[in-house]
Design a protein around this motif. Structure first.
Motif, PDB file in Angstrom:
ATOM      1  N   HIS A 124     -63.598  52.100  -6.624  1.00  0.00           N
ATOM      2  CA  HIS A 124     -63.533  53.566  -6.675  1.00  0.00           C
ATOM      3  C   HIS A 124     -62.256  54.141  -6.021  1.00  0.00           C
ATOM      4  O   HIS A 124     -61.497  54.890  -6.650  1.00  0.00           O
ATOM      5  CB  HIS A 124     -64.787  54.098  -5.965  1.00  0.00           C
ATOM      6  CG  HIS A 124     -64.981  55.564  -6.033  1.00  0.00           C
ATOM      7  ND1 HIS A 124     -65.833  56.172  -6.936  1.00  0.00           N
ATOM      8  CD2 HIS A 124     -64.461  56.574  -5.301  1.00  0.00           C
ATOM      9  CE1 HIS A 124     -65.830  57.467  -6.751  1.00  0.00           C
ATOM     10  NE2 HIS A 124     -65.001  57.752  -5.758  1.00  0.00           N
ATOM     11  N   HIS A 128     -58.851  56.046  -7.294  1.00  0.00           N
ATOM     12  CA  HIS A 128     -58.359  57.346  -6.793  1.00  0.00           C
ATOM     13  C   HIS A 128     -56.878  57.241  -6.387  1.00  0.00           C
ATOM     14  O   HIS A 128     -56.068  58.110  -6.736  1.00  0.00           O
ATOM     15  CB  HIS A 128     -59.167  57.778  -5.571  1.00  0.00           C
ATOM     16  CG  HIS A 128     -60.382  58.607  -5.871  1.00  0.00           C
ATOM     17  ND1 HIS A 128     -60.393  59.634  -6.805  1.00  0.00           N
ATOM     18  CD2 HIS A 128     -61.628  58.608  -5.320  1.00  0.00           C
ATOM     19  CE1 HIS A 128     -61.599  60.201  -6.820  1.00  0.00           C
ATOM     20  NE2 HIS A 128     -62.367  59.598  -5.944  1.00  0.00           N
ATOM     21  N   ASP A 147     -63.024  61.191   0.013  1.00  0.00           N
ATOM     22  CA  ASP A 147     -64.095  61.892  -0.709  1.00  0.00           C
ATOM     23  C   ASP A 147     -65.425  61.700   0.005  1.00  0.00           C
ATOM     24  O   ASP A 147     -65.464  61.343   1.199  1.00  0.00           O
ATOM     25  CB  ASP A 147     -64.143  61.426  -2.176  1.00  0.00           C
ATOM     26  CG  ASP A 147     -64.578  59.985  -2.330  1.00  0.00           C
ATOM     27  OD1 ASP A 147     -64.925  59.339  -1.328  1.00  0.00           O
ATOM     28  OD2 ASP A 147     -64.580  59.498  -3.479  1.00  0.00           O
ATOM     29  N   ASP A 343     -63.563  63.051  -8.921  1.00  0.00           N
ATOM     30  CA  ASP A 343     -64.005  61.826  -9.591  1.00  0.00           C
ATOM     31  C   ASP A 343     -63.684  61.794 -11.089  1.00  0.00           C
ATOM     32  O   ASP A 343     -63.585  60.698 -11.662  1.00  0.00           O
ATOM     33  CB  ASP A 343     -65.497  61.608  -9.347  1.00  0.00           C
ATOM     34  CG  ASP A 343     -65.744  61.094  -7.938  1.00  0.00           C
ATOM     35  OD1 ASP A 343     -64.763  60.691  -7.279  1.00  0.00           O
ATOM     36  OD2 ASP A 343     -66.900  61.107  -7.494  1.00  0.00           O
TER      37      ASP A 343
HETATM   38 FE   LIG Z   1     -64.521  59.795  -5.417  1.00  0.00          FE
END
Ligand SMILES: [Fe+2]
Length: 593
Positions: A124, A128, A147, A343
């Protein structure tokens, strides 16, 4: 080389296609299914991206998925043993991801065996980081992703160099700056997924009277950057509870704050209760301490990288108030935040991670505009108008060349009309940036109330944003660095605030969009024509919607125009005026040219 990026089974589901290193299309599923922040699998976004690129799924060599269920397995096992509910949640995640081949095949109307592309799982926060750096204009930069939580981490930082990311560190569950913000957001009565930006707007009305308490909620830490005061939270006891009903795909987060927060700050606000000074002060304290932690992270990152440029991603990178202060509180002199920093942007990030980090291709692309979504032909617009209720003596309809179109539209705005503006490709990310916008005169102080009463129906404390000609930025704002994606808020110069009161927030800032002629020539020409009439190179710009995702198709724009009290719609080269238009908010602007 065709790569399909897919953010699936998570809020803000999205898809993107990268062909030979060039981004061809990127869009969120919410624009199609009309569910804000829609989770699940982005069937329609995948179909659109492939169609825009002229590809079928058989032409795609690589599928990039920004989720690696095997990442941080040690931490996951530790929590799974302590929390049975958490173990169940993890098993559901694994089950969903094991079905991705079927979902992709279904989206593309092929047999699952017909999807031959190689699948890559990208963690993830690596996705990003990639979404922030690999599309930036920098060859070298510091890169920060912050995040709520993704693949059991909340924060990761790196140096970006050419086509490589060198990760320096990460913060794992349960510590999270995103969740630090989410828990008090819920406490303040804002329960909808993604409502953090509302609390950021509210913060400007308060004083940071509870800073001491919030400093106990997020504390500095030498090795990890920060640590949460976990007694204020409950996500570490119940697990990160995120779900979405099959029927409508709206993401829902479980309660994040513990009874201890209520012990310290009093009873939480019920959404129907009025917002008081205390709530404003809590929001201000929350924001002030977030900024302290954010700048500490950024200053450490500067020490580690020595780069004067920084690229940001993750939900916290949408905090435009904090972003706008980076120049004052850190040594960074250049900031890049791509328009879908949250996201949704993972689809682009995962695709570029595969292209550069895994396949080793050199950089050749910069995201210098946000227009990567669907567009509609003049024929489709004519057809939508013909099928609509826009007929007869209640409307006047003209088809105009661009020069006349922007001149007349600017005249309407200067006369106090509220104008819907629908052009070209839809924006990537949550901000309307001049292709799916509602525009109004920034000089009229009352315009904020008028827009809320007639169209937007949103909380009165939320600010509206200014779009300004890029070349005029330094005349109106304390900073001149460009902000093409509305991800930074700057102070409006005190002497200019009376000229643009409507998009100037109560604290004197504006979450500006700097508009360059090269990125959006038609929108630039419209603002330029407004400046010719009024002397002010600024428009008030808000998203083209009414408590729904931003309109995508002509029919949705026409419907929004028809059902709200908008005065004028410009769609393609058509200018439509309601003859039953409302009276101007005031006969003359507050600041006549
Ligand atoms: Fe995220």
């Amino acid at each position: 080389m065709n790569i399909l990026g897919i953010n699936a089974y998570h809020g803000n589901a999205s898809a993107a296609v990268v062909c030979d290193g060039q981004l061809v299309a990127a869009v969120e599923e919410e624009r199609f299914n009309r569910v804000k922040h829609a989770a699940g699998f982005p069937h329609q976004a995948v179909r659109y991206c492939l169609e825009e690129a002229g590809l079928t799924i058989q032409d795609v060599e690589h599928v990039a998925i920004p989720r690696n269920p095997w990442a941080r397995m040690g931490t996951k096992l530790f929590y799974a043993l302590r929390m049975p509910g958490f173990a169940l949640d993890r098993s559901q995640v694994l089950r969903r991801f094991s079905g991705i081949q079927q979902d992709l095949a279904q989206a593309c109307h092929v047999d699952p065996n017909g999807v031959q592309a190689q699948q890559h799982r990208v963690e993830h926060h690596l996705a990003h980081l990639a979404s922030a750096f690999f599309v930036s204009p920098f060859d070298q930069a510091a890169v920060l992703s912050t995040d709520g939580l993704g693949d059991f981490a909340s924060t990761m930082w790196a140096t970006g160099r050419g086509n490589r990311l060198e990760v320096h560190g990460a913060v794992s569950f349960p510590h999270s700056l995103g969740l630090y913000y989410t828990a008090p957001r819920q406490y303040l009565g804002f329960w909808k997924f993604g409502d953090e930006y509302k609390v950021m707007g509210l913060a400007a009305y308060g004083e940071p009277a509870h800073e001491g308490e919030f400093r106990c909620m997020v504390k500095p830490h030498d090795r990890h950057g920060f640590r949460l005061g976990l007694q204020y939270f409950c996500h570490h006891q119940r697990g990160p509870q995120m779900s979405w009903p099959e029927a409508n795909k709206t993401p829902i987060l479980g309660r994040m704050f513990s009874p201890f927060l209520e012990e310290r700050l009093g009873k939480s606000r019920v959404p129907s209760e009025p917002i008081t000074k205390k709530h404003q002060d809590i929001a201000a304290s929350l924001q002030a301490v977030l900024e302290e932690a954010y700048f500490r992270l950024l200053n450490s990152l500067y020490q580690a990288t020595g780069s004067k440029a920084v690229c940001l991603a993750g939900g916290v990178a949408f905090n435009c108030v904090a972003n706008g202060k980076i120049f004052d509180h850190t040594p960074f002199s250049e900031v890049y935040v791509q328009p879908a920093a949250g996201d949704a942007g993972l689809a682009v990030g995962a695709a570029y991670y595969v292209y550069h980090e895994i396949l080793g291709h050199p950089r050749s692309f910069v995201m210098d505009h946000a227009y990567w979504g669907p567009q509609f032909t003049p024929g489709a617009i004519r057809q939508a108008l013909a099928a609509s209720a826009i007929k007869g003596s209640d409307f006047s309809l003209q088809e105009l060349a661009n020069e006349e179109l922007t001149r007349l539209a600017a005249e309407h705005i200067a006369a106090g009309k509220i104008l819907g503006w629908f052009q070209g490709r839809a924006e990537w990310g949550p901000r309307a940036l001049g292709n799916r916008s509602i525009l109004a005169d920034p000089r009229r102080a009352e315009m904020k109330q008028v827009l809320n009463r007639r169209i937007k129906h949103r909380e009165s404390f939320r600010p509206f944003a200014p779009s300004i000609l890029e070349e005029a930025t330094a005349r109106y704002f304390a900073r001149s660095q460009s902000s093409p994606f509305m991800n930074l808020a700057y102070s409006v110069k005190p002497e200019q605030r009376r000229k643009i009161p409507a998009p100037t927030h109560v604290d004197g800032t504006g979450r500006l969009q700097t508009v360059s002629r090269s990125a959006n020539p038609l929108y630039w020409a419209l603002i330029r024509d407004f400046e010719k009439l009024t002397g002010v190179p600024v428009l008030l710009n808000t998203s083209f919607n009414d408590n729904e995702p931003i309109v995508l198709e002509p029919g949705e724009a026409i419907d929004c125009f028809s059902r709200t009290n908008m005065d004028v719609l410009v769609i393609g080269n058509h200018l439509i005026e309601k003859r039953t238009s409302h009276a101007n908010p005031s006969p003359e602007p507050v600041f006549p040219a």
